[in-house]
Structure formats: C-alpha cells, structure tokens
Design a protein around this motif. Structure first.
Motif, PDB file in Angstrom:
ATOM      1  N   MET A 625     -18.904  -6.617  78.484  1.00 24.49           N
ATOM      2  CA  MET A 625     -17.503  -6.759  78.072  1.00 24.49           C
ATOM      3  C   MET A 625     -17.390  -7.316  76.660  1.00 24.49           C
ATOM      4  O   MET A 625     -16.497  -6.944  75.895  1.00 24.49           O
ATOM      5  N   PHE A 626     -18.303  -8.206  76.290  1.00 19.43           N
ATOM      6  CA  PHE A 626     -18.240  -8.833  74.975  1.00 19.43           C
ATOM      7  C   PHE A 626     -18.581  -7.828  73.876  1.00 19.43           C
ATOM      8  O   PHE A 626     -18.013  -7.870  72.789  1.00 19.43           O
ATOM      9  N   ASP A 627     -19.516  -6.931  74.164  1.00 18.15           N
ATOM     10  CA  ASP A 627     -19.883  -5.906  73.188  1.00 18.15           C
ATOM     11  C   ASP A 627     -18.815  -4.811  73.112  1.00 18.15           C
ATOM     12  O   ASP A 627     -18.410  -4.398  72.020  1.00 18.15           O
ATOM     13  N   TYR A 628     -18.374  -4.359  74.263  1.00 20.42           N
ATOM     14  CA  TYR A 628     -17.392  -3.274  74.297  1.00 20.42           C
ATOM     15  C   TYR A 628     -16.088  -3.698  73.631  1.00 20.42           C
ATOM     16  O   TYR A 628     -15.373  -2.858  73.057  1.00 20.42           O
ATOM     17  N   ALA A 629     -15.788  -4.988  73.667  1.00 20.51           N
ATOM     18  CA  ALA A 629     -14.552  -5.480  73.048  1.00 20.51           C
ATOM     19  C   ALA A 629     -14.516  -5.207  71.554  1.00 20.51           C
ATOM     20  O   ALA A 629     -13.431  -5.139  70.957  1.00 20.51           O
ATOM     21  N   VAL A 630     -15.685  -5.045  70.928  1.00 23.01           N
ATOM     22  CA  VAL A 630     -15.723  -4.727  69.497  1.00 23.01           C
ATOM     23  C   VAL A 630     -14.946  -3.447  69.226  1.00 23.01           C
ATOM     24  O   VAL A 630     -14.305  -3.296  68.180  1.00 23.01           O
ATOM     25  N   LEU A 631     -14.980  -2.503  70.178  1.00 23.54           N
ATOM     26  CA  LEU A 631     -14.314  -1.205  70.003  1.00 23.54           C
ATOM     27  C   LEU A 631     -12.796  -1.294  70.154  1.00 23.54           C
ATOM     28  O   LEU A 631     -12.091  -0.334  69.831  1.00 23.54           O
ATOM     29  N   ASP A 632     -12.313  -2.409  70.648  1.00 22.55           N
ATOM     30  CA  ASP A 632     -10.871  -2.575  70.895  1.00 22.55           C
ATOM     31  C   ASP A 632     -10.336  -1.473  71.817  1.00 22.55           C
ATOM     32  O   ASP A 632      -9.242  -0.947  71.602  1.00 22.55           O
ATOM     33  N   ARG A 633     -11.104  -1.139  72.827  1.00 16.29           N
ATOM     34  CA  ARG A 633     -10.669  -0.200  73.858  1.00 16.29           C
ATOM     35  C   ARG A 633     -10.440  -0.959  75.154  1.00 16.29           C
ATOM     36  O   ARG A 633     -10.946  -2.080  75.321  1.00 16.29           O
ATOM     37  N   PRO A 634      -9.712  -0.379  76.095  1.00 15.36           N
ATOM     38  CA  PRO A 634      -9.357  -1.108  77.321  1.00 15.36           C
ATOM     39  C   PRO A 634     -10.580  -1.552  78.117  1.00 15.36           C
ATOM     40  O   PRO A 634     -11.568  -0.827  78.251  1.00 15.36           O
ATOM     41  N   ILE A 635     -10.475  -2.754  78.663  1.00 20.14           N
ATOM     42  CA  ILE A 635     -11.497  -3.313  79.546  1.00 20.14           C
ATOM     43  C   ILE A 635     -10.812  -3.767  80.827  1.00 20.14           C
ATOM     44  O   ILE A 635      -9.829  -4.519  80.792  1.00 20.14           O
ATOM     45  N   ILE A 636     -11.333  -3.298  81.947  1.00 21.12           N
ATOM     46  CA  ILE A 636     -10.777  -3.655  83.241  1.00 21.12           C
ATOM     47  C   ILE A 636     -11.793  -4.523  83.962  1.00 21.12           C
ATOM     48  O   ILE A 636     -12.948  -4.122  84.162  1.00 21.12           O
ATOM     49  N   THR A 637     -11.402  -5.719  84.323  1.00 17.43           N
ATOM     50  CA  THR A 637     -12.287  -6.627  85.046  1.00 17.43           C
ATOM     51  C   THR A 637     -12.079  -6.435  86.539  1.00 17.43           C
ATOM     52  O   THR A 637     -10.970  -6.636  87.055  1.00 17.43           O
ATOM     53  N   LEU A 656     -11.075 -14.898  85.331  1.00 18.25           N
ATOM     54  CA  LEU A 656      -9.794 -14.439  85.871  1.00 18.25           C
ATOM     55  C   LEU A 656      -8.620 -14.973  85.063  1.00 18.25           C
ATOM     56  O   LEU A 656      -7.554 -14.361  85.031  1.00 18.25           O
ATOM     57  N   GLU A 657      -8.832 -16.110  84.398  1.00 23.32           N
ATOM     58  CA  GLU A 657      -7.764 -16.715  83.596  1.00 23.32           C
ATOM     59  C   GLU A 657      -7.846 -16.311  82.127  1.00 23.32           C
ATOM     60  O   GLU A 657      -6.830 -16.349  81.422  1.00 23.32           O
ATOM     61  N   GLU A 658      -9.022 -15.935  81.645  1.00 24.50           N
ATOM     62  CA  GLU A 658      -9.197 -15.553  80.246  1.00 24.50           C
ATOM     63  C   GLU A 658      -9.902 -14.205  80.150  1.00 24.50           C
ATOM     64  O   GLU A 658     -10.963 -14.093  79.531  1.00 24.50           O
ATOM     65  N   PRO A 659      -9.335 -13.161  80.724  1.00 21.31           N
ATOM     66  CA  PRO A 659     -10.006 -11.858  80.727  1.00 21.31           C
ATOM     67  C   PRO A 659      -9.749 -11.092  79.439  1.00 21.31           C
ATOM     68  O   PRO A 659      -8.839 -11.413  78.671  1.00 21.31           O
ATOM     69  N   PRO A 660     -10.545 -10.035  79.207  1.00 22.81           N
ATOM     70  CA  PRO A 660     -10.314  -9.184  78.037  1.00 22.81           C
ATOM     71  C   PRO A 660      -9.313  -8.066  78.311  1.00 22.81           C
ATOM     72  O   PRO A 660      -9.254  -7.096  77.549  1.00 22.81           O
ATOM     73  N   GLY A 661      -8.561  -8.183  79.361  1.00 21.47           N
ATOM     74  CA  GLY A 661      -7.597  -7.149  79.740  1.00 21.47           C
ATOM     75  C   GLY A 661      -7.078  -7.428  81.130  1.00 21.47           C
ATOM     76  O   GLY A 661      -6.915  -8.584  81.525  1.00 21.47           O
ATOM     77  N   VAL A 662      -6.825  -6.361  81.900  1.00 23.45           N
ATOM     78  CA  VAL A 662      -6.290  -6.532  83.252  1.00 23.45           C
ATOM     79  C   VAL A 662      -7.420  -6.924  84.203  1.00 23.45           C
ATOM     80  O   VAL A 662      -8.604  -6.701  83.933  1.00 23.45           O
ATOM     81  N   VAL A 663      -7.021  -7.506  85.337  1.00 20.11           N
ATOM     82  CA  VAL A 663      -7.978  -7.973  86.338  1.00 20.11           C
ATOM     83  C   VAL A 663      -7.580  -7.433  87.699  1.00 20.11           C
ATOM     84  O   VAL A 663      -6.404  -7.458  88.081  1.00 20.11           O
ATOM     85  N   ALA A 664      -8.574  -6.944  88.445  1.00 17.68           N
ATOM     86  CA  ALA A 664      -8.375  -6.520  89.830  1.00 17.68           C
ATOM     87  C   ALA A 664      -9.393  -7.239  90.696  1.00 17.68           C
ATOM     88  O   ALA A 664     -10.563  -7.365  90.316  1.00 17.68           O
TER      89      ALA A 664
END
Length: 743
Positions: A625-637, A656-664
């Motif tokens: 998730m930390f690497d993929y975030a460089v692309l600024d594309r959606p991340i689903i946890t 769950l409180e500090e995710p890079p996007g939505v959480v399921a």
C-alpha cells in the motif's frame, strides 16, 4: 500558569522522540507544559516536535539556529518555562505511567519544597529493566522535608538533573544555569543540592533511563571533550568559594571530583590514548590544589589510586592499568580463537578469500534471501550501471532461482566458490534483508541495507512484545545489523522505526525507495506495455489483490471468495492475485484461473509492473500500500481480521483509522464498495492524499540516484527533493490510453 514545566532538548533522537513525547502526553496528570528544544538536529527531530505541537497546545517548540549542546539547549528551554516546577527529561528517555501525578501529589503533600528527588530505572535495548541500585537512599525515613545536611548520603545518588523537580523561583534565586561542554550536570546538581534548604524524596520510578545499544551516550565516545570535566568542577569549587556558609561540603565534593576523574581514567571508551597522561597530570593538579585540610584517603584499592593521583605518579598508574589490560587481552585472545574456530566451518576457501585485498570496483547484490533480481537492490543496480559503469555488478542467486535471472545479469550461485569469493572481496554488499550469519564484515567493506517495505507491522526489537509472531534470536539479529553502514528509508516514519528497532551504528539515508522511481517516471507507453504483458485489454479494469503474510496461518489462504468476487465485479473486470512471496505460486489460486477473470501473478518477477498495470489495489496489511500510494491510484483496505492481526503481530498505527482510502471488514462490504465506485470518491482521495504525504514524502523519482551518489560515489550533498505539490507520477491506465490515442 502550569504546575509543571518539562524541558526536553532534542538532538538526533528521531528514533526515540515519539515514544518520549507519548509517555508525557499519555500521563493522567495534565497540568503541565513541555518546552521542547530542537538543538539544530540534523535529523527529523525538529519536524517531529512541530507535529506534536500542532496536535497539543501544551507543547512549545524552540528551534535553535545552531547546535549548542545539551546544557545550553536546556537553558533555552528554561528561559521559556512558566511552571511552578521545572523538570528535565532527556528525549530518548520516557516517563513511567502516572509519574507526573505522583510527583505533583508529593510536592503538594510536602508543602512545595525547593527540590524533589525521585527514582528511575535503567531500560535496556534487550528488554531488561534494572532498578536504581541506590534506591534505598530514597526511603522516606525521618522528616518529609529536610536540607541536604540531614541526609548527605543523597550525594551518593547518580548526580543527574532529570531525576529531580526544581521549584522555579529557587532556580532563579540561585542563578542556576547549565554550562557548555560535557558533564554539564555536575555543577548544576551539586550546587543546587548543597544550597537547597528544603528537599524531599519520592520512592517511585518516574523515569525510564534508556540504555541505548549504540551511539546513545556521548560520554561513551573517545574524545578530548572529556577534559571539559575540569572546567565543570572548577565551577563547583568557585561556587563553594562564593558561598563560605557551604564550606562543610568541600570535602564531600572533593571526593566526588576525584572519583569522577578516576572513573574517566578507568574507562577505555573515554580518553584518546595519547591524552591519558595529560588528563592524569591535570587531575593531579586539581587534587593537590583542592585537597581539604586533614583529608583522609579512602581505604583499599581506591585509596591507592588517590595516593597515585596525589603524587602525580602517572607511570605507576599506567603500569597497573597495563597489567589489567594484559589480563583482558588474554581473555579476548581466547574468545578470538573460539571465533576463528567457528568461522572455520564456513570453509577453508572463504577464509583464504578473506585474506585477499578487497576489490574496490565490485558490488554484490541480493534480494529476498537471494530468490530474485528485484526490489530496491535491482533499482540501485540499474542506476549504478548508469552513473558508475566501472563498478562490476554481480547478483547472489539461489541455485533453484537461476532460471529467473534476467538476460545479461551477472550472477553467482549461493554456496558456490564464486559466491564465497564475491562475499569476501566485494567492496559493496547490497541487500534488502540481512546476509547470512556466516558472512564476515571486513574492514573497508560497505554494507547497504535497503529494506523492502514501510513497516505497518512491528519489526526488529519491537517483535519481542509479540512472541507469538516470531522465534527470532534477537542477539543474532543485531549482530547481523551491526554490519550495516547505510540504511535506506522512504519516509521519516520508517527512519524512526528502523533506528529504534535496529539500534546499530549505521547512517540513515532518507532518499525514498529506489524501487519506486519507476512509479514516478514511467510513461504511458510503460503502463500499456505492462498491461499487455499481463494480457489486459485496453479499457478493461484490473484490480490487484495483494494480501500479506499471516504468522497464524500455515499457507496462503485468501480471505476472499475470489470466484464470487470476480463474478460480482462482472466480465469487464480482471482480478490479479499475488500471494505473499513466502508462499510462492499458490495452488489454491491456480484452481481459479480457469475462470479467465482471475490471473495468478504470484510468480511475476517485477511487482512494480503489476502496480503500473492495475487500476486499483486491494490489500490488507501489506507494505504494497505504501508503494502503490506513489501512483495516487485508489487503494482499498480489506481487513476482516484486523483485531487478530494487530494482536498477534502488533502494528505501529491503526490502519482502520488512518487508511489510504476506503476500508472494508467483510466481503459483502468490499463488493459493495467496488461496485459503487466509492473507492475512487472524494473522501477516499482525501485519505489517500494524507497517506501519501506521510509515507511517500521522499519518493520523487530520484531515490536510486541519491543512494548511488552517496554510497558509491561518496557525494555528501544530497540531491534536493522535488516539492510534493510539483511531483508527477505514472499515468493511470485510462490516462495512458488517452495519451497514446492522442499521440
């Protein structure tokens, strides 16, 4: 006006500072302020202080424009203190739970004395806690409040400032300040204790005194700065001369001075060898000049050293010291013989290669226990070829993985003669994990540890708190880490973790992750090429599912019903599944490939190509998730077992409180999010932006170049970072298609 002011100076403590501040802000007593002084620290300590100050108004930060040392940094904080009492806390130490309430209660119960002395314990890197050996001096026998004359044995406590609370008007009245130089605690502590009329004690551990494994205590550094001790005791005796009413303390403080001088002389980690005689002669001069009339030397061996110092008999002292060193050398020689015997198990050939000169133009690379040519080492390899083609680059590869080595890459099989020769003679050893215990770190070799992810889960020494997650031998771990010369970091968060959990004497390189350069620099053609290699059609949506390893599961058991998810997503969506590298290619996933909408990419050599090809990432606790975030594309946890995972392995923040996007947290919720496009909405983008700013702060596309210039070319001035708002990244698949069609 607060009741308590805590002065916290900070210099090169980024690995420990958050723990220190958390221990203060987590106290159940709240009537305090923190005066934090950034002593022009070259690391991220100042930024950490600012971040805490933004979150808590009780923290006030002072940024000094030059490094002035611990004493004068404390003075700067003292000038701003507003509390009734001043406490000093070193920024790698911590307060125990409930410490401030216990201190405040004791002050109130004893009528606000001038000084309160409280207890501490030593906290070691390996988890040991050692109580103060003179805690008996803090027992509350007799009156609660007293002058030092009633309990002079308090001078036998370790004379430090951070185990005391000082009434601020007492500090002002006595004109107490810290002098510059080493041993700055001595004049402050002695002068304050002997002049105070009202002292009380608290038999409770309030401070955990961190005993750092490497580089924590400047007093354990070989340097002429230890000569500062003469000026410090000069200040103590000047104070006595100015206060004749305190003459009774001349003899006790003379003993303290002599004991301190002898301690410095006794320690091999203090004085340069060519300065020992000079130090002895100066100590002898102080002895004779300040010896009280009628002074009686202590008995035994200590008294003998007093006599040698009094006579300025350095030759006799040096002879006695040499005898002790000889006995130590014999013991060391025995240990070395045993070590040589152990190393012989590595093979005669390796031993012979270790005796040959280093090859200054040879670099040996390895990644993931020599399983592949990948990750940060591969990116550094490529940049090294560009900037320093004279350096020969060789990879260590396991025999079973040689078929996966890209064409043109030079390699040696792990365990072969060529492998041991390269290990023994390469100037540079580069790895994203540790080399084996059998590897000897030679003088002149440079070990570059690149790591392979940003830590969400606990790492290194922090894993001791979660024994169910590991059977690691931590002593052996740190012996391996002792070989590091450089440690690569992609963000300040990682740096602070690495420096704390791997407490060894390496240099942190805050460069960004070299493997992420491609995510910044890739073109639309690179994105299309990556998709085509995976059989992804233009316009088709592709989700990359990357779950991480779980210690409590024996193999790769996807927590998703992959077939159902693929059906729910529809025929225009491809689900790429990559098991954690611990599992290899998963037979479970192989059964599902027949659907045509699930692609097993577990064996794909370059995960960065998968990132480029994917429209979005679905993961749980993977560092992906930390690497993929460089692309600024959606991340689903997708975190259905967060409670179990965080309890078994431990984590550094609540995902769950500090995710890079939505959480399921359930499969149904995940399917709903993916179907509604909520995963790519405004709220998700805002969370992703905050996540990127925190964890991708150095990833501007030039990380590999920074590493090569610093480690291989020796350039001290780092390349400036591209401002975050001005950074680009690879286009997403839709953008890449539009750009190509436009062209």
């Amino acid at each position: 006006m607060p009741r308590l002011s805590l002065v916290v100076p900070a210099y090169k403590v980024q690995g420990y500072l958050t723990e220190c501040l958390d221990s203060v802000l987590g106290q159940d007593y709240t009537d305090f302020e923190v005066i934090a002084v950034d002593d022009c620290s070259p690391d991220s300590s100042g930024a950490i202080l600012d971040e805490y100050a933004q979150r808590d108004a009780r923290i006030h930060v002072i940024h000094l424009t030059e490094n002035v040392g611990l004493g004068r940094a404390r003075n700067a904080g003292l000038e701003k203190a507003q509390g009734d009492y001043v406490l000093f806390l070193d920024s790698d130490d911590t307060l125990s739970d409930g410490a401030l309430k216990a201190i405040a209660d004791r002050l109130e119960a004893t009528g606000d004395p001038e000084i309160l002395v409280y207890d501490y314990a030593r906290s070691y890197w390996d988890g040991r806690i050692r109580p103060n050996q003179r805690v008996d001096l803090l027992k509350s026998d007799g009156p609660d409040v007293f002058p030092l004359a009633d309990r002079p044995q308090l001078l036998d406590l370790l004379q430090i400032v951070w185990n005391k609370a000082y009434r601020r008007d007492f500090i002002s009245r006595q004109g107490l300040t810290f002098p510059p130089g080493y041993y700055e605690d001595a004049p402050w502590t002695f002068c304050s204790m002997i002049s105070a009329q009202s002292i009380t004690v608290l038999d409770r551990v309030c401070v955990m005194y961190r005993q750092r494994r490497e580089g924590g205590n400047i007093l354990k550094t070989v340097s002429r700065k230890h000569f500062d001790v003469f000026d410090q005791y000069g200040r103590v005796f000047d104070f006595l001369d100015a206060h004749p009413e305190l003459a009774r303390w001349r003899e006790p403080l003379f003993r303290k001075m002599v004991d301190h001088y002898l301690t410095i002389l006794d320690r091999p980690d203090r004085l340069p060898q060519n300065a020992r005689a000079e130090f002895f002669h100066r100590a002898s001069a102080d002895y004779r000049a300040r010896r009280p009339e009628g002074f009686q030397r202590p008995p035994g061996g200590r008294g003998h050293k007093y006599a040698l110092l009094e006579r300025d008999a350095y030759t006799a002292m040096a002879g006695a010291t040499a005898a002790v060193k000889f006995r130590q050398a014999v013991r060391k020689s025995t240990r070395n013989a045993l070590n040589r015997s152990k190393r012989s198990a590595m093979g005669v050939f390796y031993q012979s290669q270790l005796r040959l000169p280093l090859d200054e133009n040879l670099a040996l690379f390895s990644a993931y226990w020599s399983r592949s040519v990948s990750c940060n080492p591969a990116a550094i390899d490529a940049e090294l070829a560009r900037l320093a083609p004279h350096i020969r680059r060789v990879w260590a590869i396991r025999p079973e993985a040689v078929d996966q080595v890209p064409k043109g890459v030079e390699y040696v099989r792990v365990g072969s003669r060529e492998y041991w020769a390269a290990l023994a003679r390469a100037k540079y050893l580069v790895n994203n994990v540790n080399f084996a215990d059998t590897v000897v770190k030679r003088e002149g070799q440079i070990h570059l540890q690149t790591h392979h992810g940003t830590p969400l889960k606990t790492m290194g020494l922090d894993q001791r708190k979660y024994p169910a997650s590991t059977d690691m031998n931590f002593d052996k771990l740190l012996e391996r880490c002792d070989r590091w010369d450089f440690s690569v970091s992609s963000n300040r968060f990682s740096t602070t973790v690495w420096e704390r959990v791997y407490p060894c004497s390496y240099i942190s390189l805050e460069t960004g992750y070299p493997r992420n350069d491609i995510l910044v620099n890739a073109t639309s053609e690179d994105v299309r090429r990556a998709r085509a290699a995976l059989g992804l059609a233009d316009g088709a949506k592709a989700f990359l599912y990357m779950p991480t390893h779980r210690e409590y599961q024996p193999g790769f058991v996807p927590s998703l019903d992959l077939a159902r998810v693929a059906d729910e997503l529809g025929p225009d969506v491809t689900l790429m599944v990559r098991g954690h590298y611990f599992y290899g290619s998963s037979p479970h996933v192989a059964e599902l490939r027949r659907s045509g909408r699930i692609v097993d990419v577990s064996g794909h050599a370059q995960v960065e190509e998968l990132y480029l090809a994917a429209d979005a990432l679905i993961t749980d606790y993977s560092s992906a998730m930390f690497d993929y975030a460089v692309l600024d594309r959606p991340i689903i946890t997708y975190a259905p077992d967060w409670d179990i995972y965080s309890a078994v392995r431990g984590t550094y923040f609540n995902l769950l409180e500090e995710p890079p996007g939505v959480v399921a947290t359930t499969q149904a919720e995940l399917i709903r999010l993916l179907g509604s496009n909520e995963y790519d909405g405004t709220d998700a983008a805002e969370r992703r932006d905050a996540f990127r700013r925190r964890f991708c702060e150095f990833d501007d596309g030039r990380a590999a170049e920074r590493v090569v210039r610093r480690v291989f070319l020796g350039e001290e001035t780092p390349l400036p970072f591209v401002p975050f708002a001005e950074r680009s990244h690879a286009p997403n698949p839709t953008q890449a298609l539009e750009l190509v069609e436009r062209a």
